[in-house]
Design an enzyme around this catalytic site. Structure first.
Site, PDB file in Angstrom:
ATOM      1  N   PRO A 153       0.816  -1.223   0.000  1.00 28.97           N
ATOM      2  CA  PRO A 153       0.000   0.000   0.000  1.00 28.97           C
ATOM      3  C   PRO A 153       0.851   1.275   0.000  1.00 28.97           C
ATOM      4  O   PRO A 153       2.082   1.207  -0.080  1.00 28.97           O
ATOM      5  CB  PRO A 153      -0.770  -0.131   1.310  1.00 28.97           C
ATOM      6  CG  PRO A 153       0.213  -0.767   2.230  1.00 28.97           C
ATOM      7  CD  PRO A 153       1.084  -1.666   1.384  1.00 28.97           C
ATOM      8  N   TRP A 154       0.183   2.422   0.153  1.00 25.06           N
ATOM      9  CA  TRP A 154       0.883   3.700   0.015  1.00 25.06           C
ATOM     10  C   TRP A 154       1.241   4.358   1.344  1.00 25.06           C
ATOM     11  O   TRP A 154       1.806   5.444   1.354  1.00 25.06           O
ATOM     12  CB  TRP A 154       0.056   4.674  -0.834  1.00 25.06           C
ATOM     13  CG  TRP A 154      -1.417   4.810  -0.467  1.00 25.06           C
ATOM     14  CD1 TRP A 154      -2.463   4.262  -1.153  1.00 25.06           C
ATOM     15  CD2 TRP A 154      -1.992   5.523   0.629  1.00 25.06           C
ATOM     16  NE1 TRP A 154      -3.655   4.589  -0.538  1.00 25.06           N
ATOM     17  CE2 TRP A 154      -3.388   5.366   0.558  1.00 25.06           C
ATOM     18  CE3 TRP A 154      -1.466   6.290   1.682  1.00 25.06           C
ATOM     19  CZ2 TRP A 154      -4.276   5.933   1.484  1.00 25.06           C
ATOM     20  CZ3 TRP A 154      -2.339   6.846   2.612  1.00 25.06           C
ATOM     21  CH2 TRP A 154      -3.719   6.671   2.502  1.00 25.06           C
ATOM     22  N   LYS A 178       4.782  -5.689  -6.297  1.00 28.83           N
ATOM     23  CA  LYS A 178       4.154  -4.514  -6.923  1.00 28.83           C
ATOM     24  C   LYS A 178       3.816  -3.474  -5.856  1.00 28.83           C
ATOM     25  O   LYS A 178       2.956  -3.697  -5.011  1.00 28.83           O
ATOM     26  CB  LYS A 178       2.856  -4.891  -7.653  1.00 28.83           C
ATOM     27  CG  LYS A 178       2.355  -3.699  -8.491  1.00 28.83           C
ATOM     28  CD  LYS A 178       0.891  -3.787  -8.842  1.00 28.83           C
ATOM     29  CE  LYS A 178      -0.026  -3.203  -7.810  1.00 28.83           C
ATOM     30  NZ  LYS A 178       0.092  -1.736  -7.620  1.00 28.83           N
ATOM     31  N   PRO A 179       4.504  -2.337  -5.878  1.00 31.28           N
ATOM     32  CA  PRO A 179       4.165  -1.275  -4.921  1.00 31.28           C
ATOM     33  C   PRO A 179       2.880  -0.563  -5.333  1.00 31.28           C
ATOM     34  O   PRO A 179       2.434  -0.682  -6.482  1.00 31.28           O
ATOM     35  CB  PRO A 179       5.356  -0.324  -5.024  1.00 31.28           C
ATOM     36  CG  PRO A 179       5.871  -0.511  -6.419  1.00 31.28           C
ATOM     37  CD  PRO A 179       5.593  -1.951  -6.793  1.00 31.28           C
ATOM     38  N   SER A 180       2.327   0.198  -4.420  1.00 37.28           N
ATOM     39  CA  SER A 180       1.144   1.006  -4.742  1.00 37.28           C
ATOM     40  C   SER A 180       1.473   1.997  -5.858  1.00 37.28           C
ATOM     41  O   SER A 180       2.553   2.608  -5.867  1.00 37.28           O
ATOM     42  CB  SER A 180       0.678   1.770  -3.513  1.00 37.28           C
ATOM     43  OG  SER A 180      -0.276   2.741  -3.897  1.00 37.28           O
ATOM     44  N   GLU A 181       0.538   2.193  -6.749  1.00 38.88           N
ATOM     45  CA  GLU A 181       0.728   3.171  -7.825  1.00 38.88           C
ATOM     46  C   GLU A 181       0.771   4.603  -7.283  1.00 38.88           C
ATOM     47  O   GLU A 181       1.187   5.526  -7.971  1.00 38.88           O
ATOM     48  CB  GLU A 181      -0.365   3.025  -8.894  1.00 38.88           C
ATOM     49  CG  GLU A 181      -1.799   3.243  -8.417  1.00 38.88           C
ATOM     50  CD  GLU A 181      -2.438   1.980  -7.833  1.00 38.88           C
ATOM     51  OE1 GLU A 181      -1.737   1.201  -7.149  1.00 38.88           O
ATOM     52  OE2 GLU A 181      -3.658   1.800  -8.055  1.00 38.88           O
ATOM     53  N   THR A 233     -10.036  -4.808  -1.263  1.00 35.56           N
ATOM     54  CA  THR A 233      -9.036  -5.392  -2.171  1.00 35.56           C
ATOM     55  C   THR A 233      -8.633  -6.782  -1.666  1.00 35.56           C
ATOM     56  O   THR A 233      -8.444  -7.712  -2.460  1.00 35.56           O
ATOM     57  CB  THR A 233      -7.806  -4.474  -2.313  1.00 35.56           C
ATOM     58  OG1 THR A 233      -8.247  -3.173  -2.691  1.00 35.56           O
ATOM     59  CG2 THR A 233      -6.841  -4.997  -3.357  1.00 35.56           C
ATOM     60  N   GLU A 251      -3.068  -8.608   5.279  1.00 35.08           N
ATOM     61  CA  GLU A 251      -3.002  -7.590   6.341  1.00 35.08           C
ATOM     62  C   GLU A 251      -3.876  -6.424   5.885  1.00 35.08           C
ATOM     63  O   GLU A 251      -3.470  -5.649   5.021  1.00 35.08           O
ATOM     64  CB  GLU A 251      -1.559  -7.113   6.538  1.00 35.08           C
ATOM     65  CG  GLU A 251      -0.589  -8.170   6.987  1.00 35.08           C
ATOM     66  CD  GLU A 251      -0.739  -8.557   8.440  1.00 35.08           C
ATOM     67  OE1 GLU A 251      -1.652  -8.039   9.125  1.00 35.08           O
ATOM     68  OE2 GLU A 251       0.044  -9.402   8.899  1.00 35.08           O
ATOM     69  N   CYS A 285      -2.268   1.436   9.652  1.00 35.69           N
ATOM     70  CA  CYS A 285      -3.290   0.392   9.825  1.00 35.69           C
ATOM     71  C   CYS A 285      -3.657   0.223  11.290  1.00 35.69           C
ATOM     72  O   CYS A 285      -4.825   0.165  11.632  1.00 35.69           O
ATOM     73  CB  CYS A 285      -2.819  -0.912   9.213  1.00 35.69           C
ATOM     74  SG  CYS A 285      -1.195  -1.391   9.767  1.00 35.69           S
ATOM     75  N   GLU A 382     -13.236   3.211   9.101  1.00 36.81           N
ATOM     76  CA  GLU A 382     -11.814   3.550   9.237  1.00 36.81           C
ATOM     77  C   GLU A 382     -11.556   4.912   8.580  1.00 36.81           C
ATOM     78  O   GLU A 382     -11.769   5.069   7.381  1.00 36.81           O
ATOM     79  CB  GLU A 382     -10.958   2.483   8.540  1.00 36.81           C
ATOM     80  CG  GLU A 382      -9.478   2.753   8.642  1.00 36.81           C
ATOM     81  CD  GLU A 382      -8.623   1.747   7.857  1.00 36.81           C
ATOM     82  OE1 GLU A 382      -9.013   1.355   6.751  1.00 36.81           O
ATOM     83  OE2 GLU A 382      -7.556   1.383   8.380  1.00 36.81           O
TER      84      GLU A 382
HETATM   85  P1  NAD Z   1      -5.594  -0.640  -1.566  1.00 39.18           P
HETATM   86  O1  NAD Z   1      -6.232  -1.921  -1.230  1.00 39.18           O
HETATM   87  O2  NAD Z   1      -6.357   0.374  -2.318  1.00 39.18           O
HETATM   88  O3  NAD Z   1      -4.266  -0.881  -2.440  1.00 39.18           O
HETATM   89  C1  NAD Z   1      -3.211  -1.701  -1.972  1.00 39.18           C
HETATM   90  C2  NAD Z   1      -2.509  -2.339  -3.151  1.00 39.18           C
HETATM   91  O4  NAD Z   1      -3.406  -3.235  -3.813  1.00 39.18           O
HETATM   92  C3  NAD Z   1      -2.010  -1.358  -4.222  1.00 39.18           C
HETATM   93  O5  NAD Z   1      -0.731  -1.786  -4.645  1.00 39.18           O
HETATM   94  C4  NAD Z   1      -3.042  -1.538  -5.335  1.00 39.18           C
HETATM   95  O6  NAD Z   1      -2.538  -1.238  -6.621  1.00 39.18           O
HETATM   96  C5  NAD Z   1      -3.348  -3.008  -5.223  1.00 39.18           C
HETATM   97  N1  NAD Z   1      -4.639  -3.427  -5.805  1.00 39.18           N
HETATM   98  C6  NAD Z   1      -5.746  -2.672  -6.045  1.00 39.18           C
HETATM   99  N2  NAD Z   1      -6.733  -3.449  -6.559  1.00 39.18           N
HETATM  100  C7  NAD Z   1      -6.241  -4.713  -6.640  1.00 39.18           C
HETATM  101  C8  NAD Z   1      -6.792  -5.966  -7.041  1.00 39.18           C
HETATM  102  N3  NAD Z   1      -8.046  -6.076  -7.483  1.00 39.18           N
HETATM  103  N4  NAD Z   1      -6.016  -7.056  -6.938  1.00 39.18           N
HETATM  104  C9  NAD Z   1      -4.759  -6.982  -6.477  1.00 39.18           C
HETATM  105  N5  NAD Z   1      -4.181  -5.822  -6.081  1.00 39.18           N
HETATM  106  C10 NAD Z   1      -4.920  -4.699  -6.158  1.00 39.18           C
HETATM  107  O7  NAD Z   1      -5.067  -0.080  -0.177  1.00 39.18           O
HETATM  108  P2  NAD Z   1      -4.367   1.322   0.106  1.00 39.18           P
HETATM  109  O8  NAD Z   1      -5.417   2.378  -0.065  1.00 39.18           O
HETATM  110  O9  NAD Z   1      -3.085   1.422  -0.654  1.00 39.18           O
HETATM  111  O10 NAD Z   1      -3.971   1.188   1.653  1.00 39.18           O
HETATM  112  C11 NAD Z   1      -4.805   1.628   2.669  1.00 39.18           C
HETATM  113  C12 NAD Z   1      -5.434   0.470   3.397  1.00 39.18           C
HETATM  114  O11 NAD Z   1      -4.446  -0.485   3.758  1.00 39.18           O
HETATM  115  C13 NAD Z   1      -6.098   0.853   4.697  1.00 39.18           C
HETATM  116  O12 NAD Z   1      -7.363   0.220   4.813  1.00 39.18           O
HETATM  117  C14 NAD Z   1      -5.181   0.309   5.771  1.00 39.18           C
HETATM  118  O13 NAD Z   1      -5.787   0.039   6.994  1.00 39.18           O
HETATM  119  C15 NAD Z   1      -4.629  -0.888   5.109  1.00 39.18           C
HETATM  120  N6  NAD Z   1      -3.328  -1.248   5.692  1.00 39.18           N
HETATM  121  C16 NAD Z   1      -3.243  -2.373   6.470  1.00 39.18           C
HETATM  122  C17 NAD Z   1      -2.047  -2.713   7.077  1.00 39.18           C
HETATM  123  C18 NAD Z   1      -1.925  -3.943   7.932  1.00 39.18           C
HETATM  124  O14 NAD Z   1      -0.815  -4.345   8.229  1.00 39.18           O
HETATM  125  N7  NAD Z   1      -3.008  -4.572   8.327  1.00 39.18           N
HETATM  126  C19 NAD Z   1      -0.925  -1.909   6.876  1.00 39.18           C
HETATM  127  C20 NAD Z   1      -1.037  -0.781   6.074  1.00 39.18           C
HETATM  128  C21 NAD Z   1      -2.258  -0.469   5.476  1.00 39.18           C
END
Ligand code: NAD
Length: 479
Positions: A153-154, A178-181, A233, A251, A285, A382
């Protein structure tokens, strides 16, 4: 929008730094300007990355633990040597200040990156003997799974990537990350560093949108996906991973409750509560996201938190005196604004913040909200931003029920001077990590993961390393 694209960023596929099929803009959240162009991988490039990881697996997995450990420690040293550039890039793309409140900015994430990389290398999964006698020996061996897909994620782009990559590789797997875009740049810099240290194909890094993430989760040659991100996701990943029965570590999101008891030492805990609620501007998180306070100490704690909130500065992370930066992206800023508007409509009282005062970037002030209760979106959802609901309670049994009523189950905390009682209450919280007189404090030797809709699987320590293996039970009949 002006563009500053002097640094080029490339992906790491099959031991080579390569351009994407196209590029996408990475925005600096403190200025809304284009910070850089990042490579957008095609599905063909992802397939090449997976093929490379698959062909590197037999040799990498056949190395001894110590040989892999040596490479990974060298990788940690090389990351450290690039600290200046990584920390600055992290601040520019993620928004977090270089130093920040309580020293919890980009330097903190970078320190965590190194600490986790090195501490993880201290674990070894040696075979365990279940039985040994004259006739029979039974051992449990831990075997790597193959190619691991990592999707990050980002909010902590570099540190979370390291949380995934280091244990996966140490256990003998190869990786496609793959990192977050939203925040690919630090991880692409990490790709450049890793290229000269790891053998070809052991680690591949592709950047791009969620579609590339989805292609990872559907890929038949990927054996496991480790994912950190949002719960929706996570659900999509679970569905998409079914066809080849991928192992999963998910996670996901959290909506952690903290419960402050009547006997808590308010002056002592207020700074800790403030820090853990607003760490990374609330974009963490396991930040404290719902603060339940006994009515007898509610006003005093609010006063202490207001003092802290009015003493900090939100600004561009590159400015030395910024305690907090912007939200990482406009979508997240809009979620925070919506939750604030809903709270206002429900008659909540805003002790600080609540309105955008600087829109040169995605800034939102540190916001404390009281006279609010369960049922308001700010409590039930959240927020992932710098806005904290402070909720009065009178009865401990009732507040435990309210804390547990949430679908998420990442973390929870109880604050009190009666440690034994607090620990008893903490153990009744439905969450993967429970803290007494702290919240969100994690370390490399303590397993971390969620229950309920916060996901499953654990990271860190020996348990976290085991997640990247399967068990082979070896029965040796001696005659
Ligand atoms: P997100 O789910 O939007 O994106 C995370 C990643 O998933 C990105 O790399 C994105 O490109 C990818 N992705 C998007 N759609 C996908 C799909 N259909 N299949 C596979 N990959 C896909 O999350 P975010 O907005 O980047 O992060 C914020 C969220 O992450 C919050 O809800 C936060 O609580 C959670 N988070 C949890 C933890 C933990 O350890 N539990 C840690 C950090 C963040």
């Amino acid at each position: 929008m002006s563009t500053n694209t002097s640094t080029t960023y490339q992906m790491l596929i099959n031991g080579q730094l390569v351009d994407g099929a196209s590029t996408f803009d990475v925005i600096n959240p403190a200025t809304k300007e284009v910070l850089a162009k990042a490579p957008q991988a095609s599905v063909e490039q992802l397939n090449e990355a997976v093929a490379s990881a698959k062909s590197a697996f037999p040799v990498w997995s056949a190395l001894t633990h110590d040989e892999r450990k040596e490479k990974l420690l060298a990788l940690a040293d090389a990351i450290e040597a690039n600290g200046g550039e990584l920390i600055e890039t992290l601040s520019k793309e993620q928004g977090k200040p270089i130093k920040g409140f309580f020293d919890m900015g980009a330097g903190f994430e970078f320190g965590g990156t190194l600490a986790w990389a090195r501490a993880t290398c201290g674990y070894d999964l040696k075979p365990e003997t279940v039985q040994e006698d004259d006739n029979l020996k039974i051992e449990i061996h831990r075997k790597p799974l193959g190619v691991v897909g990592s999707i990050t994620p980002w909010n902590y782009p570099l540190m979370i990537s390291i949380w995934h990559v280091i244990p996966a590789l140490l256990a003998g797997n190869t990786v496609v990350l793959k990192p977050s875009e939203m925040t690919p740049l630090t991880v692409l810099k990490f790709a450049e560093i890793a290229k000269d240290i790891l053998p070809t194909g052991v680690l591949n890094i592709v950047s791009g949108s969620g579609e590339i993430g989805a292609a990872i989760t559907a890929h038949p040659d990927i054996s496991k996906v480790v994912f950190t991100g949002s719960t929706p996701t996570g659900r999509a990943i679970m569905r998409s991973s079914a066809d080849n029965l991928k192992r999963l570590t998910l996670e996901l999101g959290g909506n952690d409750a903290g419960i402050v008891l009547a006997d808590a030492d308010i002056e002592a805990i207020a700074p800790k509560i403030f820090a853990t609620s607003f760490i990374n501007n609330g974009q963490t998180c396991a930040a404290l996201k719902r603060l339940y306070v006994h009515e007898s100490v509610h006003d005093k704690l609010c006063d202490e938190l207001v003092k802290l909130a009015t003493s900090v500065k939100t600004g561009n992370g590159l400015e030395e005196d910024s305690d907090f930066g912007p939200l990482q992206n406009e979508k997240q800023l809009n979620i925070v604004k919506e939750l604030a508007e809903d709270a206002k409509a429900k008659g909540a009282k805003f002790l600080t913040g609540g309105e955008v005062v600087d829109d040169t970037g995605f800034f939102y002030p540190i916001t404390l909200v009281t006279d609010i209760t369960d049922g308001a979106r700010l409590v039930d959802e959240e927020q992932f931003g710098p806005i904290l609901p402070i909720i009065k309670f009178t009865d401990i049994e009732e507040v435990i029920q309210r804390a547990n009523a949430d679908d998420n189950g990442l973390g929870g905390s109880v604050w009190s001077t009666d440690i034994d009682n607090a620990q008893k209450i903490a153990s009744r919280l439905e969450c993967g990590s429970a803290w007494v007189n702290h919240h969100g404090a994690i370390q490399p030797n303590a397993p971390f993961g969620g229950v309920k809709q916060s996901g499953f699987g654990s990271e860190f320590g020996k348990v976290g390393l085991e997640e990247f293996t399967s068990i082979q039970t070896v029965h040796v009949h001696k005659a």
